[in-house]
Scaffold this motif. Structure first.
Motif, PDB file in Angstrom:
ATOM      1  N   ALA A  55       0.991  -1.402  -0.143  1.00  0.00           N
ATOM      2  CA  ALA A  55      -0.129   0.098   0.098  1.00  0.00           C
ATOM      3  C   ALA A  55       0.776   1.631  -0.174  1.00  0.00           C
ATOM      4  CB  ALA A  55      -0.401  -0.160   1.220  1.00  0.00           C
ATOM      5  N   ILE A  56       0.453   2.772  -0.155  1.00  0.00           N
ATOM      6  CA  ILE A  56       1.394   3.972  -0.349  1.00  0.00           C
ATOM      7  C   ILE A  56       0.141   4.515   0.845  1.00  0.00           C
ATOM      8  CG2 ILE A  56       1.050   5.633  -1.575  1.00  0.00           C
ATOM      9  CD1 ILE A  56       1.725   3.769  -3.761  1.00  0.00           C
ATOM     10  N   VAL A  57       0.814   4.908   1.609  1.00  0.00           N
ATOM     11  CA  VAL A  57       0.532   5.789   2.518  1.00  0.00           C
ATOM     12  C   VAL A  57       1.177   7.652   2.112  1.00  0.00           C
ATOM     13  CG1 VAL A  57       0.264   6.456   5.177  1.00  0.00           C
ATOM     14  CG2 VAL A  57       0.841   4.628   4.224  1.00  0.00           C
ATOM     15  N   ALA A  58      -0.522   8.013   1.493  1.00  0.00           N
ATOM     16  CA  ALA A  58       0.236  10.146   1.567  1.00  0.00           C
ATOM     17  C   ALA A  58      -0.678  10.350   2.436  1.00  0.00           C
ATOM     18  CB  ALA A  58      -0.907   9.926  -0.403  1.00  0.00           C
ATOM     19  N   ASP A  59      -0.189  11.886   1.861  1.00  0.00           N
ATOM     20  CA  ASP A  59      -0.914  12.656   3.487  1.00  0.00           C
ATOM     21  C   ASP A  59      -1.875  13.585   2.828  1.00  0.00           C
ATOM     22  OD1 ASP A  59      -0.867  14.726   4.641  1.00  0.00           O
ATOM     23  OD2 ASP A  59       0.633  16.003   4.701  1.00  0.00           O
ATOM     24  N   GLY A  60      -3.130  13.653   2.192  1.00  0.00           N
ATOM     25  CA  GLY A  60      -4.763  14.008   2.395  1.00  0.00           C
ATOM     26  C   GLY A  60      -5.029  15.682   3.022  1.00  0.00           C
ATOM     27  N   PRO A  61      -5.638  16.245   2.478  1.00  0.00           N
ATOM     28  CA  PRO A  61      -6.247  17.195   2.669  1.00  0.00           C
ATOM     29  C   PRO A  61      -6.699  16.878   4.493  1.00  0.00           C
ATOM     30  CG  PRO A  61      -8.071  16.309   0.764  1.00  0.00           C
ATOM     31  CD  PRO A  61      -6.778  15.322   0.993  1.00  0.00           C
ATOM     32  N   LYS A  62      -7.498  15.898   4.716  1.00  0.00           N
ATOM     33  CA  LYS A  62      -8.017  15.475   5.694  1.00  0.00           C
ATOM     34  C   LYS A  62      -7.007  14.602   6.925  1.00  0.00           C
ATOM     35  CE  LYS A  62     -12.570  16.938   4.398  1.00  0.00           C
ATOM     36  NZ  LYS A  62     -13.363  16.524   3.880  1.00  0.00           N
ATOM     37  N   GLY A  63      -6.244  13.973   6.555  1.00  0.00           N
ATOM     38  CA  GLY A  63      -4.715  13.382   7.143  1.00  0.00           C
ATOM     39  C   GLY A  63      -5.010  11.710   6.346  1.00  0.00           C
ATOM     40  N   ARG A  64      -4.093  11.249   6.762  1.00  0.00           N
ATOM     41  CA  ARG A  64      -3.499   9.909   6.245  1.00  0.00           C
ATOM     42  C   ARG A  64      -4.256   9.319   4.977  1.00  0.00           C
ATOM     43  NH1 ARG A  64       0.409  12.617   7.821  1.00  0.00           N
ATOM     44  NH2 ARG A  64       1.509  11.367   8.948  1.00  0.00           N
ATOM     45  N   VAL A  65      -3.739   9.351   3.864  1.00  0.00           N
ATOM     46  CA  VAL A  65      -4.799   8.216   2.604  1.00  0.00           C
ATOM     47  C   VAL A  65      -4.057   7.138   2.971  1.00  0.00           C
ATOM     48  CG1 VAL A  65      -6.044   8.580   0.276  1.00  0.00           C
ATOM     49  CG2 VAL A  65      -6.293  10.346   2.348  1.00  0.00           C
ATOM     50  N   TYR A  66      -4.517   5.844   2.883  1.00  0.00           N
ATOM     51  CA  TYR A  66      -4.246   5.094   2.163  1.00  0.00           C
ATOM     52  C   TYR A  66      -4.557   4.368   0.980  1.00  0.00           C
ATOM     53  CZ  TYR A  66      -2.370   4.994   6.913  1.00  0.00           C
ATOM     54  OH  TYR A  66      -2.356   5.251   8.344  1.00  0.00           O
ATOM     55  N   LEU A  67      -3.393   4.275  -0.148  1.00  0.00           N
ATOM     56  CA  LEU A  67      -4.080   3.267  -1.181  1.00  0.00           C
ATOM     57  C   LEU A  67      -3.570   3.310  -1.712  1.00  0.00           C
ATOM     58  CD1 LEU A  67      -3.577   7.111  -2.750  1.00  0.00           C
ATOM     59  CD2 LEU A  67      -5.291   6.181  -1.839  1.00  0.00           C
ATOM     60  N   PRO A  68      -4.008   1.976  -3.030  1.00  0.00           N
ATOM     61  CA  PRO A  68      -3.598   1.102  -3.091  1.00  0.00           C
ATOM     62  C   PRO A  68      -1.978   1.261  -4.638  1.00  0.00           C
ATOM     63  CG  PRO A  68      -4.973   1.294  -4.515  1.00  0.00           C
ATOM     64  CD  PRO A  68      -4.813   1.954  -3.364  1.00  0.00           C
ATOM     65  N   ALA A  69      -0.997  -0.211  -3.875  1.00  0.00           N
ATOM     66  CA  ALA A  69       0.263  -0.019  -5.081  1.00  0.00           C
ATOM     67  C   ALA A  69       0.269   0.279  -6.270  1.00  0.00           C
ATOM     68  CB  ALA A  69       1.279  -1.359  -4.573  1.00  0.00           C
ATOM     69  N   SER A  70       0.712   0.603  -6.685  1.00  0.00           N
ATOM     70  CA  SER A  70       0.768   0.621  -8.453  1.00  0.00           C
ATOM     71  C   SER A  70       2.019  -0.006  -9.253  1.00  0.00           C
ATOM     72  CB  SER A  70       0.203   1.664  -8.273  1.00  0.00           C
ATOM     73  OG  SER A  70       1.850   2.893  -8.715  1.00  0.00           O
ATOM     74  N   ILE A  71       1.703  -0.649 -10.057  1.00  0.00           N
ATOM     75  CA  ILE A  71       3.024  -0.854 -10.845  1.00  0.00           C
ATOM     76  C   ILE A  71       3.933   0.295 -11.188  1.00  0.00           C
ATOM     77  CG2 ILE A  71       3.790  -1.656 -13.126  1.00  0.00           C
ATOM     78  CD1 ILE A  71       1.400  -3.610 -13.310  1.00  0.00           C
ATOM     79  N   GLU A  72       3.360   1.611 -11.128  1.00  0.00           N
ATOM     80  CA  GLU A  72       4.494   2.383 -12.285  1.00  0.00           C
ATOM     81  C   GLU A  72       4.957   2.758 -10.476  1.00  0.00           C
ATOM     82  OE1 GLU A  72       1.537   2.193 -14.097  1.00  0.00           O
ATOM     83  OE2 GLU A  72       1.242   2.161 -12.185  1.00  0.00           O
ATOM     84  N   GLN A  73       4.754   2.569  -9.213  1.00  0.00           N
ATOM     85  CA  GLN A  73       4.907   2.941  -8.187  1.00  0.00           C
ATOM     86  C   GLN A  73       6.035   2.372  -7.702  1.00  0.00           C
ATOM     87  OE1 GLN A  73       5.350   5.870  -5.769  1.00  0.00           O
ATOM     88  NE2 GLN A  73       3.864   6.348  -7.226  1.00  0.00           N
ATOM     89  N   GLN A  74       5.867   0.344  -8.277  1.00  0.00           N
ATOM     90  CA  GLN A  74       6.964  -0.762  -7.627  1.00  0.00           C
ATOM     91  C   GLN A  74       8.293  -0.412  -8.791  1.00  0.00           C
ATOM     92  OE1 GLN A  74       6.129  -4.415  -6.138  1.00  0.00           O
ATOM     93  NE2 GLN A  74       3.902  -3.666  -6.470  1.00  0.00           N
ATOM     94  N   LEU A  75       7.877   0.183  -9.667  1.00  0.00           N
ATOM     95  CA  LEU A  75       9.348   0.460 -10.918  1.00  0.00           C
ATOM     96  C   LEU A  75      10.132   1.386 -10.297  1.00  0.00           C
ATOM     97  CD1 LEU A  75       6.871  -0.533 -14.397  1.00  0.00           C
ATOM     98  CD2 LEU A  75       8.901  -2.192 -13.387  1.00  0.00           C
ATOM     99  N   LEU A  76       9.567   2.755  -9.361  1.00  0.00           N
ATOM    100  CA  LEU A  76      10.610   3.961  -9.364  1.00  0.00           C
ATOM    101  C   LEU A  76      10.823   3.135  -8.376  1.00  0.00           C
ATOM    102  CD1 LEU A  76       7.227   6.328  -9.094  1.00  0.00           C
ATOM    103  CD2 LEU A  76       9.786   6.643 -11.024  1.00  0.00           C
ATOM    104  N   ALA A  77      10.853   2.476  -7.460  1.00  0.00           N
ATOM    105  CA  ALA A  77      11.332   1.698  -6.169  1.00  0.00           C
ATOM    106  C   ALA A  77      12.471   1.223  -6.615  1.00  0.00           C
ATOM    107  CB  ALA A  77      10.855   1.104  -5.030  1.00  0.00           C
ATOM    108  N   ASN A  78      12.309  -0.552  -8.176  1.00  0.00           N
ATOM    109  CA  ASN A  78      12.806  -0.827  -8.445  1.00  0.00           C
ATOM    110  C   ASN A  78      14.815  -0.211  -9.334  1.00  0.00           C
ATOM    111  OD1 ASN A  78      14.432  -3.433  -8.867  1.00  0.00           O
ATOM    112  ND2 ASN A  78      13.290  -4.012 -10.704  1.00  0.00           N
ATOM    113  N   VAL A  79      14.913   0.548  -8.887  1.00  0.00           N
ATOM    114  CA  VAL A  79      16.225   0.813  -9.220  1.00  0.00           C
ATOM    115  C   VAL A  79      17.506   0.475  -9.187  1.00  0.00           C
ATOM    116  CG1 VAL A  79      15.032   3.470  -9.138  1.00  0.00           C
ATOM    117  CG2 VAL A  79      17.038   2.733  -7.600  1.00  0.00           C
TER     118      VAL A  79
END
Length: 566
Positions: free
Chosen positions: A200-224
């Motif tokens: 999962a991804i934890v983001a800083d939403g306008p009303k607090g922490r937001v928990y979002l599903p992981a995406s392929i793009e985000q995993q590829l960014l980490a795989n440097v």
């Protein structure tokens, strides 16, 4: 630091280079530049060149650490900032761009059941947020045989909180129900067959922490790719303090993802650059050009550039403490758990990767702000003297006051644990302090602790080593101490196990026994014991083995004609 604040001449000795550098940063470096105005161009344009009025103690130094800390952050962002992009929020959370705070990862392993063989999620806690009103949890699923994770709002249902069973590496397969064994995962880990997947991804939403599903793009960014150069060392194999080596993570570089390793190495590589910038600005501000290093107690432009850089190196160490693959996620407070939340490096299965460039826990800004606040107490009194000296050797000092905090028998592996910080510190400071960073890791052979692994596994040899060393140390202390001034020894040792003698009797802990025997046999009399509260309430609640107080032993030289008792 307290002795210095009271106006005494403060001398600090330690064997461990990391401890030596901490003392230098507290009592040796700040007084060299006490009362100096900052040299950075921004401050210089506001206050005028060489205007030292109003810059008490280390205030000017702190202002420069702040300025050049922001410089190094901005330079690092130019190089690796693209690996930490913002994320698009779904409309249900308000839409727009949001800063990612952390990525939550799960280690994976092949199911030991040959008929199944799926990628098992090795997760200890699927509840990723337990904060009231912000509850969230993740659930594993399989699509075309591929493992994925679905993020749900609300409380995690009973029975779905974890795939872990009991202690060690025992997990239940969500597909077939097969259990792993601890030995199976250790074997898989050593064969480099344990993977990881973003949950999962934890983001800083306008009303607090937001928990979002992981995406392929985000995993590829980490795989440097792994950086070409980075500091490294072998993790000690003592299982009491280090769990990762048992699962194949044998080097310190193994506990960092490639993105983490690249980012930390980028910050570390910028230290020589920022040092040159600071020295140039110091010269422009009127600071003398004497080319004397801070290691030689210089107070000119060269030494100043090195001094400011030292605090930024400490910041990199703190970032490493918050940016590894064995950092956990606090689902109650919704924040990172530091690697060294206790004096050990445990194996962490589901881990969190913080966004270094966010403003949340573990980020550069969060750690940086906290460090700047610490400067308010520094730079008071005359310049302290800090040296790397073995306590068992004669330092040559006489008729002084000694206050010391000896090692706690076998409770803490100081040098082994310090290696994690030492390798990053050495990477940036070995040219500044060549005599202090001569070894690849911290000194081990002389370290005064009773760890059997350094004595071929012999508990008795480890005990004898500690006892002999402590007696030599106390004999040296006896030479140093003025007869009119008490020696104070802080001791916060707590041993949970009791020894059993040959007669079957239980006896007191070896640590306390050795400490007291060494003090008395060296010619001291213990004239008082004072409990001093040294632990925070939070620490006491978190650690059942923590002491409510330290014990300060007050000792004086015993007169030669003192009466004796049996």
């Amino acid at each position: 630091m307290e002795a210095q604040r009271l106006g005494l001449a403060a001398n600090a000795h330690d064997l461990n280079p990391v401890a030596v550098m901490i003392n230098k940063a507290m009592i040796e470096i700040p007084p060299l530049f006490s009362g100096h105005a900052p040299v950075n161009p921004q401050a210089a344009s506001q206050i005028g060149m060489s205007d030292n009025i109003g810059w008490e103690n280390a205030a000017g130094l702190a202002e420069d650490v702040k300025y050049y800390g922001e410089w190094i952050r901005n330079e690092a962002f130019k190089r690796v900032g693209h690996l930490y992009p913002e994320i698009d929020l779904p409309m249900e959370y308000g839409g727009g761009k949001a800063t990612i705070i952390a990525w939550l990862w799960a280690r994976t392993g092949k199911c030991p059941n040959p008929a199944c063989g799926c990628d098992m999620p090795l997760v200890t806690n699927y509840a990723i947020s337990k904060k009231k009103g912000y509850e969230a949890w993740v659930e594993p699923y399989y699509e075309n045989g591929r493992l994925g994770f679905e993020v749900h709002k609300g409380k995690c249902p009973a029975g779905k909180e974890s795939s872990k069973i009991g202690r060690g590496g025992v997990f239940r397969c969500p597909c077939c129900g097969e259990l792993t064994t601890d030995q199976y995962l250790k074997t898989e880990g050593k064969a480099k067959r344990i993977g990881e997947q973003m949950m999962a991804i934890v983001a800083d939403g306008p009303k607090g922490r937001v928990y979002l599903p992981a995406s392929i793009e985000q995993q590829l960014l980490a795989n440097v790719p792994k950086p070409e150069e980075y500091p490294d060392g072998v993790i000690p194999t003592n299982p009491r303090w280090f769990s990762p080596p048992a699962f194949g993570m044998t080097n310190f570089s193994d506990i960092f993802s490639n993105r983490q390793l690249l980012t930390l190495s980028t910050f570390s590589a910028l230290i020589p650059d920022v040092q040159k910038v600071i020295e140039k600005d110091a010269l422009n501000s009127g600071m003398k050009n004497d080319h004397i290093s801070i290691a030689d107690r210089g107070d000119g432009a060269k030494a100043y550039g090195e001094a400011v850089s030292i605090y930024l190196v400490f910041l990199i160490d703190q970032m490493a403490n918050q940016s590894s693959s064995i950092n956990g996620w606090n689902s109650i407070n919704q924040q990172m758990i530091s690697l060294f939340s206790r004096q050990a490096m445990p194996m962490v299965w589901d881990h969190a990767e913080c966004n270094i460039f966010s403003n949340s826990s573990g980020s550069f800004n969060s750690l940086f702000d906290r460090m700047i606040k610490a400067f308010s107490l520094l730079g008071q009194g005359e310049t302290g003297v800090v040296e790397q000296i073995d306590a068992q050797s004669d330092c040559g000092m006489r008729n002084i006051m000694v206050s010391t905090d000896p090692p706690y028998y076998d409770n803490i592996g100081y040098s082994d644990l310090s290696d994690f910080f030492y390798i990053w510190m050495r990477n940036s400071l070995r040219t500044t302090f060549p005599n202090l960073f001569t070894t690849m890791v911290t000194p081990k052979a002389e370290e005064l602790i009773a760890t059997p692994c350094r004595h071929d596994g012999s508990v008795e040899q480890a005990k004898n080593f500690f006892e002999d060393g402590m007696k030599k140390t106390c004999s040296q202390l006896y030479k140093y101490v003025d007869e009119e001034i008490p020696l104070t020894i802080y001791y916060a040792y707590k041993q949970s196990e009791a020894d059993v003698t040959a007669q079957g009797n239980r006896r007191a802990s070896s640590g306390w026994e050795t400490m007291l025997t060494s003090i008395i046999s060296s010619g001291f009399a213990i004239t008082g014991t004072w409990p001093v509260r040294t632990e925070t309430v939070a620490k006491l609640k978190a650690n059942v083995n923590a002491l409510a107080s330290s014990i300060v032993l007050v000792c004086r030289k015993r007169p030669e004609n003192a009466p004796q008792t049996t």
